[in-house]
Design a protein around this motif. Structure first.
Motif, PDB file in Angstrom:
ATOM      1  N   LEU A 167      33.622  20.234  42.970  1.00  0.00           N
ATOM      2  CA  LEU A 167      33.941  20.981  41.757  1.00  0.00           C
ATOM      3  C   LEU A 167      33.778  20.062  40.554  1.00  0.00           C
ATOM      4  O   LEU A 167      34.211  18.914  40.594  1.00  0.00           O
ATOM      5  N   LEU A 168      33.167  20.581  39.505  1.00  0.00           N
ATOM      6  CA  LEU A 168      32.973  19.818  38.278  1.00  0.00           C
ATOM      7  C   LEU A 168      33.635  20.553  37.129  1.00  0.00           C
ATOM      8  O   LEU A 168      33.779  21.778  37.164  1.00  0.00           O
ATOM      9  N   ALA A 169      34.036  19.816  36.113  1.00  0.00           N
ATOM     10  CA  ALA A 169      34.628  20.443  34.930  1.00  0.00           C
ATOM     11  C   ALA A 169      33.638  21.458  34.369  1.00  0.00           C
ATOM     12  O   ALA A 169      32.441  21.198  34.289  1.00  0.00           O
ATOM     13  N   GLY A 170      34.139  22.631  34.022  1.00  0.00           N
ATOM     14  CA  GLY A 170      33.290  23.684  33.471  1.00  0.00           C
ATOM     15  C   GLY A 170      32.794  24.673  34.506  1.00  0.00           C
ATOM     16  O   GLY A 170      32.226  25.710  34.159  1.00  0.00           O
ATOM     17  N   ASP A 171      32.989  24.393  35.793  1.00  0.00           N
ATOM     18  CA  ASP A 171      32.571  25.320  36.852  1.00  0.00           C
ATOM     19  C   ASP A 171      33.388  26.600  36.791  1.00  0.00           C
ATOM     20  O   ASP A 171      34.479  26.637  36.217  1.00  0.00           O
ATOM     21  N   SER A 172      32.866  27.628  37.434  1.00  0.00           N
ATOM     22  CA  SER A 172      33.616  28.867  37.635  1.00  0.00           C
ATOM     23  C   SER A 172      34.003  28.918  39.105  1.00  0.00           C
ATOM     24  O   SER A 172      33.226  28.555  39.977  1.00  0.00           O
ATOM     25  N   ILE A 173      35.234  29.394  39.360  1.00  0.00           N
ATOM     26  CA  ILE A 173      35.713  29.475  40.739  1.00  0.00           C
ATOM     27  C   ILE A 173      36.281  30.875  40.992  1.00  0.00           C
ATOM     28  O   ILE A 173      36.545  31.634  40.066  1.00  0.00           O
ATOM     29  N   VAL A 174      36.450  31.189  42.284  1.00  0.00           N
ATOM     30  CA  VAL A 174      37.043  32.454  42.704  1.00  0.00           C
ATOM     31  C   VAL A 174      38.265  32.114  43.549  1.00  0.00           C
ATOM     32  O   VAL A 174      38.195  31.242  44.419  1.00  0.00           O
ATOM     33  N   LEU A 175      39.385  32.790  43.301  1.00  0.00           N
ATOM     34  CA  LEU A 175      40.588  32.563  44.098  1.00  0.00           C
ATOM     35  C   LEU A 175      40.400  33.139  45.498  1.00  0.00           C
ATOM     36  O   LEU A 175      39.937  34.278  45.643  1.00  0.00           O
ATOM     37  N   THR A 176      40.767  32.382  46.514  1.00  0.00           N
ATOM     38  CA  THR A 176      40.634  32.835  47.899  1.00  0.00           C
ATOM     39  C   THR A 176      41.976  33.337  48.441  1.00  0.00           C
ATOM     40  O   THR A 176      42.083  33.674  49.611  1.00  0.00           O
ATOM     41  N   LYS A 177      42.996  33.370  47.583  1.00  0.00           N
ATOM     42  CA  LYS A 177      44.342  33.818  47.969  1.00  0.00           C
ATOM     43  C   LYS A 177      45.042  34.307  46.705  1.00  0.00           C
ATOM     44  O   LYS A 177      44.845  33.754  45.630  1.00  0.00           O
ATOM     45  N   SER A 178      45.861  35.325  46.848  1.00  0.00           N
ATOM     46  CA  SER A 178      46.688  35.757  45.710  1.00  0.00           C
ATOM     47  C   SER A 178      47.771  34.722  45.491  1.00  0.00           C
ATOM     48  O   SER A 178      48.400  34.259  46.447  1.00  0.00           O
ATOM     49  N   LEU A 179      47.977  34.342  44.226  1.00  0.00           N
ATOM     50  CA  LEU A 179      48.917  33.265  43.912  1.00  0.00           C
ATOM     51  C   LEU A 179      49.942  33.725  42.888  1.00  0.00           C
ATOM     52  O   LEU A 179      49.598  34.319  41.867  1.00  0.00           O
ATOM     53  N   ASP A 180      51.223  33.453  43.186  1.00  0.00           N
ATOM     54  CA  ASP A 180      52.283  33.670  42.210  1.00  0.00           C
ATOM     55  C   ASP A 180      52.340  32.436  41.330  1.00  0.00           C
ATOM     56  O   ASP A 180      52.361  31.311  41.828  1.00  0.00           O
ATOM     57  N   VAL A 181      52.359  32.641  40.014  1.00  0.00           N
ATOM     58  CA  VAL A 181      52.391  31.518  39.086  1.00  0.00           C
ATOM     59  C   VAL A 181      53.844  31.152  38.811  1.00  0.00           C
ATOM     60  O   VAL A 181      54.626  31.989  38.345  1.00  0.00           O
ATOM     61  N   LYS A 182      54.220  29.918  39.125  1.00  0.00           N
ATOM     62  CA  LYS A 182      55.601  29.456  38.935  1.00  0.00           C
ATOM     63  C   LYS A 182      56.011  29.564  37.471  1.00  0.00           C
ATOM     64  O   LYS A 182      55.228  29.263  36.580  1.00  0.00           O
ATOM     65  N   GLY A 183      57.254  30.001  37.254  1.00  0.00           N
ATOM     66  CA  GLY A 183      57.782  30.096  35.892  1.00  0.00           C
ATOM     67  C   GLY A 183      57.202  31.250  35.100  1.00  0.00           C
ATOM     68  O   GLY A 183      57.248  31.267  33.872  1.00  0.00           O
ATOM     69  N   SER A 184      56.610  32.216  35.814  1.00  0.00           N
ATOM     70  CA  SER A 184      55.953  33.322  35.136  1.00  0.00           C
ATOM     71  C   SER A 184      55.993  34.551  36.035  1.00  0.00           C
ATOM     72  O   SER A 184      56.188  34.441  37.248  1.00  0.00           O
TER      73      SER A 184
END
Length: 192
Positions: A132-149
């Motif tokens: 992975l390089l800065a500026g890449d686009s990625i796809v989440l492979t799992k649903s994630l709960d964002v802490k504190g939100s």
């Protein structure tokens, strides 16, 4: 004489790039005494860049794609070190991923890198091992709960223009629904 033995072994060619121009003996550090097993024959171009006397010419080192498969441990060690130095290049990362060193040879390669204060650059990789390089686009492979939100980042969410977290190759930063969050690399796949 050692140099004559090495020239004969290498057929008067650089053992890294196969050039026949101005060949010299290179004692692959660290070592206590030079011998056939821990020295190689290299050209001036390779030597000056190995010793950091000249700026690294990235395309010159594409020769490592071949030399990294050498049966000689000393050639493998130098190939591994140079590929690590070039780990910002995709082709070098791919070669490092394919390269196999036995435990003893790998310890040798890492020992000198530490002696020379060369950093072995850790690379951010997605769940499939792709760099992975800065500026890449990625796809989440799992649903994630964002802490504190209350935000829940759903499986399949595309995150564009990621940033790499320094000193932690397991984390990247990305913006989801206008909020910058830290994402674990094991839950992402590089897009494209």
């Amino acid at each position: 004489m050692l140099e004559e033995q090495l020239l004969q072994r290498s057929e008067n060619k650089c053992e890294l790039c196969q050039s026949g121009e101005t060949l010299k003996l290179y004692a692959v550090p660290p070592q206590s005494a030079n011998n056939v097993d821990n020295c190689i024959i290299v050209c001036d171009t390779c030597l000056s860049q190995i010793e950091k006397n000249k700026e690294t010419e990235k395309n010159h080192w594409r020769c490592l794609t071949t030399s990294m498969w050498s049966e000689l441990a000393a050639v493998q060690v130098v190939s591994w070190r140079m590929l690590n130095r070039l780990s910002t290049e995709g082709w070098a990362v791919d070669n490092l991923d394919m390269m196999y060193l036995d435990d003893e040879t790998l310890a040798w390669a890492k020992a000198a890198a530490e002696d020379e204060n060369d950093e072995i650059i850790e690379i951010h990789k997605d769940c499939n091992g792709s760099p992975l390089l800065a500026g890449d686009s990625i796809v989440l492979t799992k649903s994630l709960d964002v802490k504190g939100s209350t935000l829940n980042a759903k499986l399949g969410t595309v995150v564009k223009n990621i940033r790499l977290v320094e000193n932690n190759t397991d984390q990247i930063e990305g913006k989801i629904e206008g909020q910058v969050i830290v994402i674990l690399t094991k839950y992402v796949r590089k897009q494209g």
